[in-house]
Design an enzyme around this catalytic site. Structure first.
Site, PDB file in Angstrom:
ATOM      1  CG  ASN A   8     -73.507  19.471   8.038  1.00  0.00           C
ATOM      2  OD1 ASN A   8     -72.617  19.351   7.186  1.00  0.00           O
ATOM      3  ND2 ASN A   8     -74.741  19.867   7.742  1.00  0.00           N
ATOM      4  CD1 TRP A   9     -67.135  20.258  10.703  1.00  0.00           C
ATOM      5  CD2 TRP A   9     -65.371  19.727   9.428  1.00  0.00           C
ATOM      6  NE1 TRP A   9     -66.141  19.794  11.526  1.00  0.00           N
ATOM      7  CE2 TRP A   9     -65.045  19.463  10.779  1.00  0.00           C
ATOM      8  CE3 TRP A   9     -64.408  19.468   8.449  1.00  0.00           C
ATOM      9  CZ2 TRP A   9     -63.810  18.950  11.160  1.00  0.00           C
ATOM     10  CZ3 TRP A   9     -63.181  18.949   8.833  1.00  0.00           C
ATOM     11  CH2 TRP A   9     -62.885  18.699  10.183  1.00  0.00           C
ATOM     12  CE  LYS A  10     -74.892  23.391   7.751  1.00  0.00           C
ATOM     13  NZ  LYS A  10     -76.017  24.289   7.900  1.00  0.00           N
ATOM     14  CG  HIS A  93     -78.490  19.440   5.312  1.00  0.00           C
ATOM     15  ND1 HIS A  93     -78.751  20.746   4.961  1.00  0.00           N
ATOM     16  CD2 HIS A  93     -78.118  19.462   6.620  1.00  0.00           C
ATOM     17  CE1 HIS A  93     -78.537  21.518   6.017  1.00  0.00           C
ATOM     18  NE2 HIS A  93     -78.147  20.767   7.027  1.00  0.00           N
ATOM     19  CD  GLU A  95     -77.314  24.301   4.604  1.00  0.00           C
ATOM     20  OE1 GLU A  95     -76.274  23.665   4.391  1.00  0.00           O
ATOM     21  OE2 GLU A  95     -77.480  25.025   5.617  1.00  0.00           O
ATOM     22  CD  GLU A 164     -80.078  19.553  10.732  1.00  0.00           C
ATOM     23  OE1 GLU A 164     -79.194  19.905  11.513  1.00  0.00           O
ATOM     24  OE2 GLU A 164     -79.944  19.599   9.497  1.00  0.00           O
ATOM     25  N   GLY A 174     -75.906  32.781  11.422  1.00  0.00           N
ATOM     26  CA  GLY A 174     -76.330  32.973  12.820  1.00  0.00           C
ATOM     27  C   GLY A 174     -77.781  33.403  12.941  1.00  0.00           C
ATOM     28  CB  SER A 214     -79.138  27.513  15.870  1.00  0.00           C
ATOM     29  OG  SER A 214     -79.350  28.123  14.622  1.00  0.00           O
ATOM     30  N   GLY A 235     -73.983  22.189  13.178  1.00  0.00           N
ATOM     31  CA  GLY A 235     -73.358  22.805  12.005  1.00  0.00           C
ATOM     32  C   GLY A 235     -72.307  23.806  12.426  1.00  0.00           C
ATOM     33  N   GLY A 236     -72.679  25.088  12.417  1.00  0.00           N
ATOM     34  CA  GLY A 236     -71.736  26.188  12.655  1.00  0.00           C
ATOM     35  C   GLY A 236     -70.823  25.991  13.856  1.00  0.00           C
TER      36      GLY A 236
END
Ligand code: PGA
Length: 257
Positions: A8-10, A93, A95, A164, A174, A214, A235-236
């Site tokens: 998930n690159w957001k 999601h 967000e 999630e 982070g 994470s 994600g990140g």
């Protein structure tokens, strides 16, 4: 069953940067029947990536879809428009829920995805306060039941659920807490058994269940070793091609099914 590893690159990477990342990632992926890798880029990247990617290695998905196929909805993109380019759509999601999406809307988006031949990845998860009040399973089961309200027993086999917990998602800062397998096992089991209660054992077995929050190259093995999950939503760490390639590699090695 192949492990499903989803990036998930957001709201990161414009088309040039997206192509650059994929060009570096692809040589590190060995096409394997044991892992299916899906990239969820911003929608502006989908068409250039569709022309660029090696489809034996990567599939594409959208981070969001509209619940109708067309109409006066400024700024929205429908599943009908993305059909043929994407195989998956992320729906609900946290967000997006934070921007006002509720379970009723999410249920309609899941139906729109199915109508257009796209597999939904439905995100559910509790917040920290709910976890501290021991409400995790209840919150997640309520979300799941409402989000699948329009899904039939036949359709549920094509659904992916991503658990999630909000307290574990990094949100790019982070700050997400790394859950241990013991933190999440009971909720994952509650999700599977709810799908079995709603649709019978076949539905529960067919539905794929992911964990996200994470997840990184260092701790992915702890999750991949869990019987309760079929893959990961990253994600990140998916923005770093070396880390993401190690997660794919670890999933391939770990999956001996
Ligand atoms: P994270 O994001 O891996 O950066 O926590 C996961 C997600 O929000 O899908």
């Amino acid at each position: 069953m192949a492990r499903l590893i989803v990036a998930n690159w957001k709201m990161n990477l414009d088309p040039a940067a997206a192509i650059k990342l994929v060009t570096k990632l692809e040589p590190k992926i060995d096409p394997s029947e044991r892992v299916e890798v899906v990239i969820l880029p911003p929608s502006i990247d989908l068409y250039p990536l569709d022309e660029t990617i090696d489809k034996t290695k990567l599939k594409l998905g959208a981070q969001n879809i509209h619940y109708l196929d067309e109409g006066p909805f400024t700024g929205e993109v429908s599943a009908a428009m993305l059909k043929g380019v994407i195989d998956y759509a992320l729906i609900g999601h946290s967000e997006r829920r934070a921007m006002g999406e509720d379970d009723k809307l999410i249920a309609k988006k899941v139906a729109a995805a199915y109508r257009n031949g796209i597999t939904s990845i439905v995100c559910i998860g509790e917040n920290l306060d709910q976890r501290e009040h021991k409400l995790s399973s209840k919150v997640v089961v309520d979300q799941l039941t409402a989000d699948l309200a329009l899904v039939t027993a036949e359709e549920v086999k094509d659904i992916v659920i991503a658990y999630e917990p909000l307290w574990a998602i990094s949100h790019g800062d982070g700050k997400g807490r790394h859950a241990t397998p013991d933190d999440i096992r009971a909720v994952l089991r509650a999700i599977r058994s709810t799908v079995e209660d709603l649709y019978g054992e076949a539905g529960g077995v067919g539905m794929r269940l992911l964990y996200g929050g994470s997840v990184n190259a260092d701790d992915c093995m702890a999750y991949l070793g869990m019987d309760e999950i079929d893959g990961l939503l990253v994600g990140g760490d998916s923005l770093n091609y070396e880390d993401f390639a190690s997660i794919i590699d670890a999933s391939d090695r770990e999956n001996t099914d």
